[in-house]
Design an enzyme around this catalytic site. Sequence first.
Site, PDB file in Angstrom:
ATOM      1  N   ARG A  60       8.510  13.607   7.616  1.00 31.22           N
ATOM      2  CA  ARG A  60       8.860  12.789   6.441  1.00 31.22           C
ATOM      3  C   ARG A  60       8.147  13.283   5.185  1.00 31.22           C
ATOM      4  NH1 ARG A  60       8.065   6.487   7.081  1.00 31.22           N
ATOM      5  NH2 ARG A  60       5.904   7.188   7.004  1.00 31.22           N
ATOM      6  N   TYR A  77       0.816  -1.222   0.000  1.00 27.61           N
ATOM      7  CA  TYR A  77       0.000   0.000   0.000  1.00 27.61           C
ATOM      8  C   TYR A  77       0.847   1.269   0.000  1.00 27.61           C
ATOM      9  CZ  TYR A  77       0.849  -1.019   4.969  1.00 27.61           C
ATOM     10  OH  TYR A  77       1.442  -1.347   6.148  1.00 27.61           O
TER      11      TYR A  77
END
Length: 416
Positions: A375, A225
């Site tokens: 991130r 995913y």
Amino acid sequence: MSLQISRQEALDLDAQDSLARKRDEFFIEEGTIYLDGNSLGPAPKAVFDSIDKTMREEWAKGLIRSHNTAGWFMLTDTLGDKIAHLLGAGDGELVVCDTTSLNVYKTLHAALSMRPDRKTIVAEGTSFPTNLYMTEGVTSTLKDVNVVLEGRDADRIEYLIDENTAVVMVNHVDYRSGVIRDLKALTELAHERGALVVVDLCHSAGVIPVDLHDLNVDFAVGCTYKYLNGGPGSPAYAYVAKRHHGKFTQPLSGWHGHAAPFKFEQNYRQGEGARALLCGTQHTLSMRALQSGLEVFDDVTIDELYVKGRSLSDFFVELVESFADEFGIGFYSPKDSSLRNGQVSLTRDEGGYAIVQALIARGVIGDFRQPNVMRFGFAPLYLRYVDIWDAANHLYEVMKADEWKEDRFNVVATVT
Ligand SMILES: *Cc1c(COP(=O)(O)O)cnc(C)c1O
């Protein structure tokens, strides 16, 4: 105008980008800059019709027959082969199934079953936590097996591998920093010392070149995913090198891993090749969604994706560098893009979470990881240079105006 590079330069880079055409294969809302494809890839447009057809035709009309006529039963293998080809592996070496966590459990057991005289698992202290939690699960049932960790029991993983090491489990790419490990050298060393290697490819599959045969690892696991865009909760995969087929056992011996599931025998007989890593019935709808994610890769090479991902991330680094010091922003990831996958993590002593929230409010979706890591993933299939420019500019504005200090950006949600 805040950034030293002009937005026009970004638009020029897009005009020369041979992968630019791929963006249209994804549903990306106007105004969204999606830098979190390393957590959950966006929806390929083809998935909507595919799932609709699977529901209306294959399920509603085909009913149980679709296990054969629509290929449901063998999706574990047909999609497995498709992923295998992206990862330099061969047919029959990889199956789509379960979750990465479960596949860690199965492959660790499989490796331990091949080294019965050895009692140590070597892993990384900085590993994605579920891999360590599953290792605890293994050692809670196999009481004589113990775990040693890089960063806790020795500085470098190489120092921990000895004649008692059954298996070395590593992440190909570190999830926080994006740093790529030299897997080939490590595997060679582990093999010299008689140990097997399980590698987690969650942050490398689909974004940097992976050649499982060349790397010579024994087992691999990963999720679908993230960069493979399989959809929320899409099933993971497990790989076992052909040379080990038929030579291991694993404890989740369900009927789909049986040599003849539809003979309904009383006792377990292990299936062939990677099928021995299967357990029970898989999520057919999720596998169909994954199929659309994988088909996007049909007309591109991982090499060209890697080049673009690096280039996007270099661009981001260059843009952010021009104002990072001014706002106390540091680079958690190495600036040198040859050392990492297409991810750049930034850090700041204070406010990391809130900065990410402020960016999300502006449509720039990244994520936050403890303790202070922001991130940003640069998935090359659908991102444009202009997205990178806009994202950097939003970050500049959020910092310049102290926007992140607003209360609403400082309420921590369940999923960060
Ligand atoms: C995302 C990720 C996982 C996820 O595991 P699941 O069991 O599929 O939830 C595992 N390992 C790593 C390194 C990851 O990045």
